[in-house]
Design an enzyme around this catalytic site. Sequence first.
Site, short mmCIF file in Angstrom:
data_model
loop_
_atom_site.label_atom_id
_atom_site.label_comp_id
_atom_site.label_asym_id
_atom_site.label_seq_id
_atom_site.Cartn_x
_atom_site.Cartn_y
_atom_site.Cartn_z
N HIS A 196 102.97 98.17 158.01
CA HIS A 196 103.06 98.69 156.57
C HIS A 196 104.47 98.78 155.98
O HIS A 196 104.33 97.94 154.72
CB HIS A 196 102.57 100.37 156.39
CG HIS A 196 101.97 100.67 155.22
ND1 HIS A 196 100.87 100.07 154.57
CD2 HIS A 196 102.55 100.94 154.07
CE1 HIS A 196 100.57 100.33 153.45
NE2 HIS A 196 101.74 100.88 153.09
N TRP A 227 95.83 88.21 162.42
CA TRP A 227 97.28 88.27 162.34
C TRP A 227 97.89 89.62 163.19
O TRP A 227 99.12 89.31 163.36
CB TRP A 227 97.61 88.04 160.77
CG TRP A 227 97.69 89.11 160.27
CD1 TRP A 227 96.55 89.89 159.75
CD2 TRP A 227 98.93 90.07 159.95
NE1 TRP A 227 97.04 90.89 158.91
CE2 TRP A 227 98.49 91.32 159.37
CE3 TRP A 227 100.10 90.15 160.35
CZ2 TRP A 227 99.35 92.32 158.66
CZ3 TRP A 227 101.07 91.12 159.76
CH2 TRP A 227 100.67 92.08 159.14
N TYR A 230 105.63 95.89 152.29
CA TYR A 230 106.54 96.16 151.29
C TYR A 230 107.74 95.27 151.30
O TYR A 230 108.21 94.85 150.15
CB TYR A 230 107.22 97.80 151.24
CG TYR A 230 106.06 98.64 150.79
CD1 TYR A 230 105.62 98.72 149.56
CD2 TYR A 230 105.34 99.20 151.77
CE1 TYR A 230 104.55 99.32 149.12
CE2 TYR A 230 104.31 100.20 151.53
CZ TYR A 230 103.85 100.06 150.13
OH TYR A 230 102.59 101.08 149.99
N SER A 262 115.71 85.23 162.84
CA SER A 262 116.15 84.62 161.41
C SER A 262 116.09 85.60 160.50
O SER A 262 116.98 85.70 159.78
CB SER A 262 115.04 83.56 161.27
OG SER A 262 115.11 83.10 159.93
N SER A 263 115.10 86.45 160.48
CA SER A 263 114.81 87.60 159.25
C SER A 263 116.07 88.41 159.36
O SER A 263 116.60 88.85 158.31
CB SER A 263 113.44 88.10 159.27
OG SER A 263 112.60 87.28 158.94
N HIS A 315 96.02 81.32 159.49
CA HIS A 315 96.44 81.37 158.08
C HIS A 315 97.31 82.47 157.65
O HIS A 315 98.18 82.34 156.85
CB HIS A 315 94.85 81.46 157.31
CG HIS A 315 94.91 81.91 155.94
ND1 HIS A 315 95.42 81.31 154.88
CD2 HIS A 315 94.84 83.06 155.39
CE1 HIS A 315 95.30 81.79 153.64
NE2 HIS A 315 94.78 82.77 154.05
N GLU A 321 106.33 96.01 156.40
CA GLU A 321 106.22 94.80 156.14
C GLU A 321 105.39 94.19 154.84
O GLU A 321 105.91 93.31 154.14
CB GLU A 321 105.57 94.16 157.51
CG GLU A 321 105.16 92.68 157.03
CD GLU A 321 106.35 91.51 157.20
OE1 GLU A 321 107.48 92.00 157.47
OE2 GLU A 321 106.09 90.32 156.89
N HIS A 374 97.20 104.87 158.17
CA HIS A 374 95.93 104.68 157.24
C HIS A 374 95.35 103.38 157.53
O HIS A 374 94.02 103.13 157.21
CB HIS A 374 96.34 104.81 155.70
CG HIS A 374 97.22 103.75 155.39
ND1 HIS A 374 98.31 103.99 154.38
CD2 HIS A 374 97.43 102.58 155.49
CE1 HIS A 374 98.56 102.98 153.90
NE2 HIS A 374 98.22 101.78 154.84
N HIS A 375 95.87 102.55 158.21
CA HIS A 375 95.25 101.30 158.79
C HIS A 375 94.22 101.64 159.94
O HIS A 375 93.64 100.70 160.39
CB HIS A 375 96.33 100.20 159.04
CG HIS A 375 97.01 99.90 158.02
ND1 HIS A 375 96.79 98.76 157.27
CD2 HIS A 375 98.44 100.17 157.68
CE1 HIS A 375 97.69 98.52 156.42
NE2 HIS A 375 98.66 99.44 156.48
N ASP A 432 129.76 82.82 147.87
CA ASP A 432 128.74 82.47 148.64
C ASP A 432 128.15 83.59 149.68
O ASP A 432 128.66 84.82 149.39
CB ASP A 432 129.30 81.35 149.72
CG ASP A 432 128.28 80.23 150.40
OD1 ASP A 432 127.34 80.99 150.70
OD2 ASP A 432 128.54 79.21 150.41
N SER A 479 111.48 92.59 137.37
CA SER A 479 112.28 93.59 136.24
C SER A 479 113.45 92.58 135.79
O SER A 479 114.26 93.06 135.05
CB SER A 479 113.07 94.48 137.36
OG SER A 479 112.19 95.52 137.85
N ARG A 504 84.63 91.02 157.54
CA ARG A 504 85.44 90.08 157.56
C ARG A 504 85.42 89.32 159.00
O ARG A 504 85.07 89.76 160.08
CB ARG A 504 86.99 90.47 156.93
CG ARG A 504 87.44 91.29 158.13
CD ARG A 504 88.61 92.20 157.60
NE ARG A 504 89.85 91.68 157.67
CZ ARG A 504 91.26 92.10 157.59
NH1 ARG A 504 91.19 93.29 157.34
NH2 ARG A 504 92.02 91.22 157.55
N LYS A 514 107.40 102.33 138.18
CA LYS A 514 107.80 100.89 137.94
C LYS A 514 106.77 100.32 137.05
O LYS A 514 107.32 99.69 136.02
CB LYS A 514 107.66 100.05 139.42
CG LYS A 514 108.55 100.50 140.19
CD LYS A 514 109.06 99.57 141.08
CE LYS A 514 107.54 99.06 141.90
NZ LYS A 514 106.67 100.04 142.54
N THR A 539 105.42 103.88 142.44
CA THR A 539 104.77 102.61 142.15
C THR A 539 104.44 102.71 140.70
O THR A 539 104.54 101.74 139.77
CB THR A 539 103.52 102.08 142.89
OG1 THR A 539 103.68 102.13 144.28
CG2 THR A 539 102.88 100.74 142.49
#
Length: 542
Positions: free
Chosen positions: A260, A149, A264, A176-177, A84, A262, A309-310, A113, A275, A457, A338, A335
């Site tokens: 991390h 994951w 963002y 691809s990315s 998932h 990722e 921090h993870h 293009d 915006s 979890r 914004k 943040t």
Amino acid sequence: MSAVLDNQGHGGQVHDDHHAHAPTGWRRWVFATNHKDIGTMYLLFAFTMLIIGGAMAMVIRAELFEPGLQLLNPEMFNQLTTMHGLIMIFGAIMPAFVGFANWMVPLQVGAPDMAFARMNNLSFWLLIPAALMLIGGFFMPGGAPATGWTMYAPLSLQMGMAMDSTIFSIHIMGASSIMGAINIIVTILNLRAPGMKLMKMPMFCWSWLITAYLLIAVMPVLAGAVTMTLTDRHFGTSFFNAANGGDPIMYQHIFWFFGHPEVYIMILPAFGMISQVIPAFARKKLFGYTSMVYAIAAIAILSFIVWAHHMFITGMPVTGELFFMFTTVLIAVPTAVKVFNWTATMWRGSMTFETPMLFAVGFIFVFVIGGFSGLVLAMAPVDIQLHGTYYVVAHFHYVLVAAALFAMFASFYYWSPKWTGVMYNEMHGKIHFWWSMISFNVAFFPMHFLGLAGMPRRYADYPAQFTDFNQVASIGAWLFGLAQVYFFFWVVLPLLRGHGEKAPQRPWEGAEGLEWEVPSPAPFHTFETPPKLDPTATRVIG
């Protein structure tokens, strides 16, 4: 979508003229080099993966409706939670944002293009075998990976052959990315219409330009981590294998140095989308354009220095905890800039609340909740207590699911008249919003309380005292899933079939930008000659 699908019986002569030189049949899609066609394929692929990943979430919530084991054994439960997460992140959210970029970046900068059209085609079609390899893990001996994951060692070293196919799948999706990111950077930097300076670009293009640099920086880091896992599994190395002197904690450092930023990568394009939408429906210029650009750039830069921090729970010196705690809190500053700018844009604006605006305001609401719970988790003493609990599940779903998804829905309703040439049904759009907004909060807000009470979890079973909140969360999750089925059948399908009121060139009174300077639906070819822009770079004057 009328710029890409051959809707019969709608659009009249204008529609036919737009498609006079468009390729037809299956070759149009397999060999597609048009950014609009490829954008549509990205979006349809992402929605398909969203449904697959969402269906897994529905089964997970069914299992958690009551204590005990009802539908799944613990191994299958962990496989579903792992897949998932991987499907939603790499198969749904990231490709969906690339789809929006394909559609809108060339239109917004006045380019004909994407810069590398054939590479654009390749970067999309790589996703198909990658997705098949990822999902195919369920049918391999031992089933899909059950590592979460994050694919932490030593679990990743103990999985069956599906772990290898997952690693190869991540490699392909990463390639691809990176190709997509290169394409976006070159398109924005080299193909902008004359007169569109960088500080006049639409905010969506700015957010994607910064995101593209992030992608190029961190995807190779993930590729390195999973390649080392692969060599540990099959070639006798011991990078992460503690039994042979390796260090599983090193994997966590490498993974989160990717992980991390990722986060963002999955939210910065959403900032750009919101915006675009809020000024259009507030009928005001975006407040603090320059500060918004610097805020997005600051978030991207700070994302490289907060990864640990993870990992407070793994143990680290107090100075390390303090450094990662303070730098994480520091991200709250840009943040907040914004959120302040969006609020100031709405202040005393002539606001109307069509569906795009509803989703934009909903985005701010859920994103602020997710942001505040992130600040709570940034505190090392608190994080050590809450790590691995449902509080974390609630936090990242508020940020990544609701915020990213709500921004995409806002943008879909905002730009779909330009894509399809017809207006969506406003009543169905509003039903979709309120259904999604209420059911999402019913599903995920109780998880804060479950986490604070200590429910871990990634467990298929739980003590009876957690039953009530779990049942509320499961009902909310099922309703949220049904809301997206409603969205597909009552909003997306009618648009794909060309059902609805014909969209004018500029359907939103306050909308600005070059995408609104072309007819609706957008012609197959746009800006074949560089447009001459007015001083604001939002209007074509020749």
